[in-house]
Design a protein around this motif. Structure first.
Motif, PDB file in Angstrom:
ATOM      1  N   PRO A 248       3.540  16.610  -2.773  1.00  0.00           N
ATOM      2  CA  PRO A 248       3.368  16.826  -4.049  1.00  0.00           C
ATOM      3  C   PRO A 248       1.733  16.940  -4.695  1.00  0.00           C
ATOM      4  CG  PRO A 248       3.452  14.565  -3.688  1.00  0.00           C
ATOM      5  CD  PRO A 248       3.894  15.387  -2.178  1.00  0.00           C
ATOM      6  N   PRO A 249       1.488  17.210  -5.861  1.00  0.00           N
ATOM      7  CA  PRO A 249       0.168  17.468  -6.141  1.00  0.00           C
ATOM      8  C   PRO A 249      -0.686  16.468  -5.901  1.00  0.00           C
ATOM      9  CG  PRO A 249       1.646  18.428  -8.005  1.00  0.00           C
ATOM     10  CD  PRO A 249       2.368  17.668  -6.874  1.00  0.00           C
ATOM     11  N   LEU A 250      -2.122  16.697  -5.748  1.00  0.00           N
ATOM     12  CA  LEU A 250      -3.022  15.538  -5.634  1.00  0.00           C
ATOM     13  C   LEU A 250      -2.968  14.690  -6.839  1.00  0.00           C
ATOM     14  CD1 LEU A 250      -5.040  14.185  -3.911  1.00  0.00           C
ATOM     15  CD2 LEU A 250      -6.652  15.458  -4.785  1.00  0.00           C
ATOM     16  N   SER A 251      -2.902  15.263  -8.042  1.00  0.00           N
ATOM     17  CA  SER A 251      -2.796  14.348  -9.137  1.00  0.00           C
ATOM     18  C   SER A 251      -1.737  13.380  -9.165  1.00  0.00           C
ATOM     19  CB  SER A 251      -2.930  14.851 -10.529  1.00  0.00           C
ATOM     20  OG  SER A 251      -1.660  16.106 -10.346  1.00  0.00           O
ATOM     21  N   TRP A 252      -0.632  13.619  -8.701  1.00  0.00           N
ATOM     22  CA  TRP A 252       0.634  12.787  -8.644  1.00  0.00           C
ATOM     23  C   TRP A 252       0.102  11.783  -7.501  1.00  0.00           C
ATOM     24  CZ3 TRP A 252       3.243  11.022  -4.814  1.00  0.00           C
ATOM     25  CH2 TRP A 252       4.396  10.120  -5.196  1.00  0.00           C
ATOM     26  N   ALA A 253      -0.437  12.191  -6.503  1.00  0.00           N
ATOM     27  CA  ALA A 253      -0.849  11.207  -5.405  1.00  0.00           C
ATOM     28  C   ALA A 253      -1.592  10.091  -5.608  1.00  0.00           C
ATOM     29  CB  ALA A 253      -1.156  11.920  -4.099  1.00  0.00           C
TER      30      ALA A 253
ATOM     31  N   ALA B  13       0.989  -1.274   0.006  1.00  0.00           N
ATOM     32  CA  ALA B  13       0.043  -0.035   0.052  1.00  0.00           C
ATOM     33  C   ALA B  13       0.823   1.204   0.106  1.00  0.00           C
ATOM     34  CB  ALA B  13      -1.044   0.008   1.413  1.00  0.00           C
ATOM     35  N   VAL B  14       0.366   2.382  -0.332  1.00  0.00           N
ATOM     36  CA  VAL B  14       0.751   3.649  -0.305  1.00  0.00           C
ATOM     37  C   VAL B  14       0.024   4.665   0.468  1.00  0.00           C
ATOM     38  CG1 VAL B  14       1.335   5.714  -1.704  1.00  0.00           C
ATOM     39  CG2 VAL B  14       1.907   3.633  -2.560  1.00  0.00           C
ATOM     40  N   PHE B  15       0.637   5.212   1.317  1.00  0.00           N
ATOM     41  CA  PHE B  15       0.132   6.479   2.209  1.00  0.00           C
ATOM     42  C   PHE B  15       0.846   7.582   1.822  1.00  0.00           C
ATOM     43  CE2 PHE B  15      -0.061   9.054   5.955  1.00  0.00           C
ATOM     44  CZ  PHE B  15      -1.459   9.515   5.906  1.00  0.00           C
ATOM     45  N   VAL B  16       0.084   8.749   1.388  1.00  0.00           N
ATOM     46  CA  VAL B  16       0.517   9.874   1.027  1.00  0.00           C
ATOM     47  C   VAL B  16       0.007  11.196   1.886  1.00  0.00           C
ATOM     48  CG1 VAL B  16       1.214  11.444  -0.774  1.00  0.00           C
ATOM     49  CG2 VAL B  16       0.890   9.174  -1.248  1.00  0.00           C
ATOM     50  N   ASP B  17       0.985  11.765   2.573  1.00  0.00           N
ATOM     51  CA  ASP B  17       0.411  13.137   3.255  1.00  0.00           C
ATOM     52  C   ASP B  17       1.059  14.137   2.803  1.00  0.00           C
ATOM     53  OD1 ASP B  17      -0.306  14.780   5.108  1.00  0.00           O
ATOM     54  OD2 ASP B  17       0.501  13.980   6.895  1.00  0.00           O
ATOM     55  N   PRO B  18       0.567  14.663   1.552  1.00  0.00           N
ATOM     56  CA  PRO B  18       1.389  15.838   0.973  1.00  0.00           C
ATOM     57  C   PRO B  18       1.208  17.086   1.894  1.00  0.00           C
ATOM     58  CG  PRO B  18      -0.900  15.501  -0.318  1.00  0.00           C
ATOM     59  CD  PRO B  18      -0.513  14.263   0.810  1.00  0.00           C
ATOM     60  N   ALA B  19       2.421  17.906   1.683  1.00  0.00           N
ATOM     61  CA  ALA B  19       2.257  19.217   2.183  1.00  0.00           C
ATOM     62  C   ALA B  19       1.355  20.037   1.722  1.00  0.00           C
ATOM     63  CB  ALA B  19       3.614  19.976   2.218  1.00  0.00           C
ATOM     64  N   ARG B  20       0.336  20.620   2.923  1.00  0.00           N
ATOM     65  CA  ARG B  20      -0.598  21.670   2.488  1.00  0.00           C
ATOM     66  C   ARG B  20      -0.546  22.902   3.324  1.00  0.00           C
ATOM     67  NH1 ARG B  20      -2.274  16.760   4.007  1.00  0.00           N
ATOM     68  NH2 ARG B  20      -2.871  17.275   6.174  1.00  0.00           N
ATOM     69  N   ARG B  21       0.835  23.248   3.330  1.00  0.00           N
ATOM     70  CA  ARG B  21       1.192  24.735   3.718  1.00  0.00           C
ATOM     71  C   ARG B  21       2.315  24.926   3.111  1.00  0.00           C
ATOM     72  NH1 ARG B  21      -0.749  26.449   8.811  1.00  0.00           N
ATOM     73  NH2 ARG B  21      -2.047  24.942  10.036  1.00  0.00           N
ATOM     74  N   GLY B  22       2.233  26.492   2.636  1.00  0.00           N
ATOM     75  CA  GLY B  22       3.226  27.109   2.120  1.00  0.00           C
ATOM     76  C   GLY B  22       3.802  28.327   2.668  1.00  0.00           C
ATOM     77  N   GLY B  23       4.582  29.257   2.257  1.00  0.00           N
ATOM     78  CA  GLY B  23       5.075  30.342   2.771  1.00  0.00           C
ATOM     79  C   GLY B  23       4.035  31.277   3.197  1.00  0.00           C
ATOM     80  N   ARG B  24       2.825  31.452   2.628  1.00  0.00           N
ATOM     81  CA  ARG B  24       1.480  32.175   2.852  1.00  0.00           C
ATOM     82  C   ARG B  24       0.550  31.463   3.679  1.00  0.00           C
ATOM     83  NH1 ARG B  24       0.744  35.519  -2.719  1.00  0.00           N
ATOM     84  NH2 ARG B  24       3.033  36.316  -3.134  1.00  0.00           N
ATOM     85  N   GLY B  25       1.175  30.296   4.100  1.00  0.00           N
ATOM     86  CA  GLY B  25      -0.107  29.605   5.002  1.00  0.00           C
ATOM     87  C   GLY B  25      -0.824  28.416   4.319  1.00  0.00           C
ATOM     88  N   ARG B  26      -2.037  28.104   4.812  1.00  0.00           N
ATOM     89  CA  ARG B  26      -2.510  26.870   3.996  1.00  0.00           C
ATOM     90  C   ARG B  26      -2.781  26.952   2.625  1.00  0.00           C
ATOM     91  NH1 ARG B  26      -4.774  23.467   8.366  1.00  0.00           N
ATOM     92  NH2 ARG B  26      -4.952  24.488  10.226  1.00  0.00           N
ATOM     93  N   ILE B  27      -2.765  25.926   2.124  1.00  0.00           N
ATOM     94  CA  ILE B  27      -2.974  25.654   0.797  1.00  0.00           C
ATOM     95  C   ILE B  27      -4.272  24.852   0.588  1.00  0.00           C
ATOM     96  CG2 ILE B  27      -2.178  24.532  -1.512  1.00  0.00           C
ATOM     97  CD1 ILE B  27       0.518  24.928  -0.487  1.00  0.00           C
ATOM     98  N   PHE B  28      -5.230  25.491  -0.111  1.00  0.00           N
ATOM     99  CA  PHE B  28      -6.636  24.996  -0.454  1.00  0.00           C
ATOM    100  C   PHE B  28      -6.781  24.431  -1.773  1.00  0.00           C
ATOM    101  CE2 PHE B  28      -6.920  28.480   2.585  1.00  0.00           C
ATOM    102  CZ  PHE B  28      -7.555  27.970   3.712  1.00  0.00           C
ATOM    103  N   ASP B  29      -5.922  24.429  -2.721  1.00  0.00           N
ATOM    104  CA  ASP B  29      -5.864  24.115  -3.993  1.00  0.00           C
ATOM    105  C   ASP B  29      -5.104  22.649  -3.898  1.00  0.00           C
ATOM    106  OD1 ASP B  29      -6.081  23.171  -6.642  1.00  0.00           O
ATOM    107  OD2 ASP B  29      -4.831  24.846  -7.314  1.00  0.00           O
ATOM    108  N   PRO B  30      -5.965  21.797  -4.092  1.00  0.00           N
ATOM    109  CA  PRO B  30      -5.155  20.155  -4.137  1.00  0.00           C
ATOM    110  C   PRO B  30      -4.048  20.037  -5.013  1.00  0.00           C
ATOM    111  CG  PRO B  30      -7.630  19.696  -3.974  1.00  0.00           C
ATOM    112  CD  PRO B  30      -7.369  21.509  -4.414  1.00  0.00           C
ATOM    113  N   GLU B  31      -4.121  20.743  -6.197  1.00  0.00           N
ATOM    114  CA  GLU B  31      -3.062  20.746  -7.362  1.00  0.00           C
ATOM    115  C   GLU B  31      -1.769  21.458  -6.755  1.00  0.00           C
ATOM    116  OE1 GLU B  31      -2.570  18.567  -9.790  1.00  0.00           O
ATOM    117  OE2 GLU B  31      -4.039  17.785  -8.649  1.00  0.00           O
ATOM    118  N   ALA B  32      -2.070  22.233  -5.901  1.00  0.00           N
ATOM    119  CA  ALA B  32      -0.954  23.054  -5.213  1.00  0.00           C
ATOM    120  C   ALA B  32      -0.171  22.541  -4.068  1.00  0.00           C
ATOM    121  CB  ALA B  32      -1.521  24.505  -4.690  1.00  0.00           C
ATOM    122  N   TYR B  33      -0.646  21.274  -3.521  1.00  0.00           N
ATOM    123  CA  TYR B  33       0.045  20.501  -2.673  1.00  0.00           C
ATOM    124  C   TYR B  33       1.411  20.067  -2.949  1.00  0.00           C
ATOM    125  CZ  TYR B  33      -4.745  19.354  -0.469  1.00  0.00           C
ATOM    126  OH  TYR B  33      -5.831  19.375   0.115  1.00  0.00           O
TER     127      TYR B  33
END
Length: 404
Positions: free
Chosen positions: A188-193, A166-186
């Protein structure tokens, strides 16, 4: 001293001894303690030990005092790590799916890897940040799980996950400006996960923000929203579980409510009871299932408050008995509270622009009694509902799966 150097220093015999000495330091006494310790220890090591002691104190809420007191943290690691109860629940689900090995990608300081290993699952834990990977490795050793957890410092997109069930992915959802709400800006991006999840031999779980739009859930994935103690913690996209299913899971328990595709409940006049669904139920869009359980409807088509005439036990919502209903009017509310001698006032709002603290300042509650006021809308009209919570049996303990 950067995070990696600080960690390496704390792992020395001198560093470990210093950590034990400052374990229970009161933040108000840090300066005096630091001044004393710097007479016998390097200033950088003293600062690192006191900083780690603060992080461990913060981590108790997520990991418990026993584990937090032995683990190593980075500032971001404490903030972004999974609460132990949630990680343990997810590890149990993977075990129930027959998983014996997991590639934990973006492992952070190792909270999920620890839960997986304690469930008897072999783990490859991967993170590209050197200090974070070092903390994960130190934590595996500190908790006696080094034989089950291999930590690798690497870019997760370059790791071969084929040898793992199995694979478990917990992509980073914070950037320099705080929380990231766009899954493709995670990262790695959600599409890759999702692509990584689809290649997993047996199952996969992707941790995402609980505010993820339902339309962003990939085809064939199960979407689960999880709350712990009433606080929504995360959403998980499952592959290899129940394709297309939607569920809300409440911890402790766990108690799981499965979606059945019910239409939105009808709007009706307020009954004797108001039900406030758990946040995971609301995020999962399963308010209709709760309304069906209690034989109720909505106060307003756009607000997740359920009203009913009968008190029906459900673990998925908090029940309140409503004693008064009035149009929004601060003066009338103040007079009512004074008459009832209400000093302990809980203010809840949904669909109202009024801030709870602002209302409390205006009504100035005073007295020995308690009440809850709901600032909301009833069929579109600004309304105040006054009542109190009602204790109900939750339908037993353990796993309660409804709506199957």
């Amino acid at each position: 001293m950067n995070d990696l150097d600080a960690l390496h220093a704390l792992l020395t015999p001198e560093g470990r001894a210093l950590l034990d000495e400052v374990r229970d330091t009161d933040p108000a006494r840090e300066l005096a303690v630091a001044t004393r310790l710097r007479r016998d220890h390097p200033a950088g090591l003293v600062s690192a030990a006191l900083g780690q002691a603060r992080l461990r104190q913060r981590a108790v809420a997520k990991f418990g005092a026993g584990d937090a007191g032995r683990m190593f943290f980075t500032p971001n690691g404490v903030e972004q790590s999974t609460r132990a109860s949630v990680a343990a629940y997810r590890a149990r689900r993977l075990g129930e799916l027959g998983v014996t090995s997991v590639a934990d990608l973006c492992c952070g300081i190792g909270g999920d890897a620890i839960a997986l290993a304690r469930a008897g699952i072999r783990v490859l834990a991967v993170d590209r940040d050197p200090a974070t990977a070092a903390a994960a490795r130190a934590n595996a050793e500190a908790l006696g799980l080094g034989e089950l957890i291999e930590v690798r410092e690497a870019d997760v997109t370059e790791v071969d996950t084929a040898p793992y069930d199995a694979v478990f992915v917990d992509p980073a959802r914070r950037g320099g400006r705080g929380r990231i709400f766009d899954p493709e800006a995670y990262s790695p991006p959600l599409s890759w996960a999702v692509r990584a999840a689809r290649t997993a031999p047996r199952a996969a779980a992707l941790k995402v923000a609980p505010g993820i739009p339902h339309e962003a859930v990939p085809d064939g994935a199960e979407a689960e929203w999880i709350s712990d103690g009433g606080d929504v913690k995360e959403a998980v996209l499952w592959f290899g579980a129940t394709p297309g299913a939607v569920r809300a899971t409440l911890l402790p328990g766990p108690r799981t409510l499965l979606g059945t595709g019910l239409p939105d409940p009808e709007v009706r006049t307020p009954g004797r009871y108001l039900y406030e669904p758990d946040g995971a139920v609301i995020r999962a869009h399963l308010v209709a299932e709760v309304a069906a359980q209690v034989g109720g409807g909505l106060l307003d088509a756009t607000i997740a408050y359920v009203t009913a005439d009968e008190l029906v036990p459900t673990p998925y919502a908090t029940a309140y008995e409503i004693t008064d209903r009035m149009p929004f009017n601060v003066k009338k509310l103040k007079a009512l509270l004074r008459e009832r001698r209400v000093g302990n006032l809980t203010v809840k709002k949904r669909g109202s622009a009024v801030e709870p603290e602002e209302l409390r300042r205006k009504v100035k509650p005073e007295g020995p009694n308690a009440a809850t006021v709901f600032m909301t809308r009833v069929a579109g009209a600004p309304t105040m509902l006054i009542g109190h919570p009602v204790r109900t049996a939750s339908g037993g303990s353990g796993r309660d799966v409804s709506g199957v």
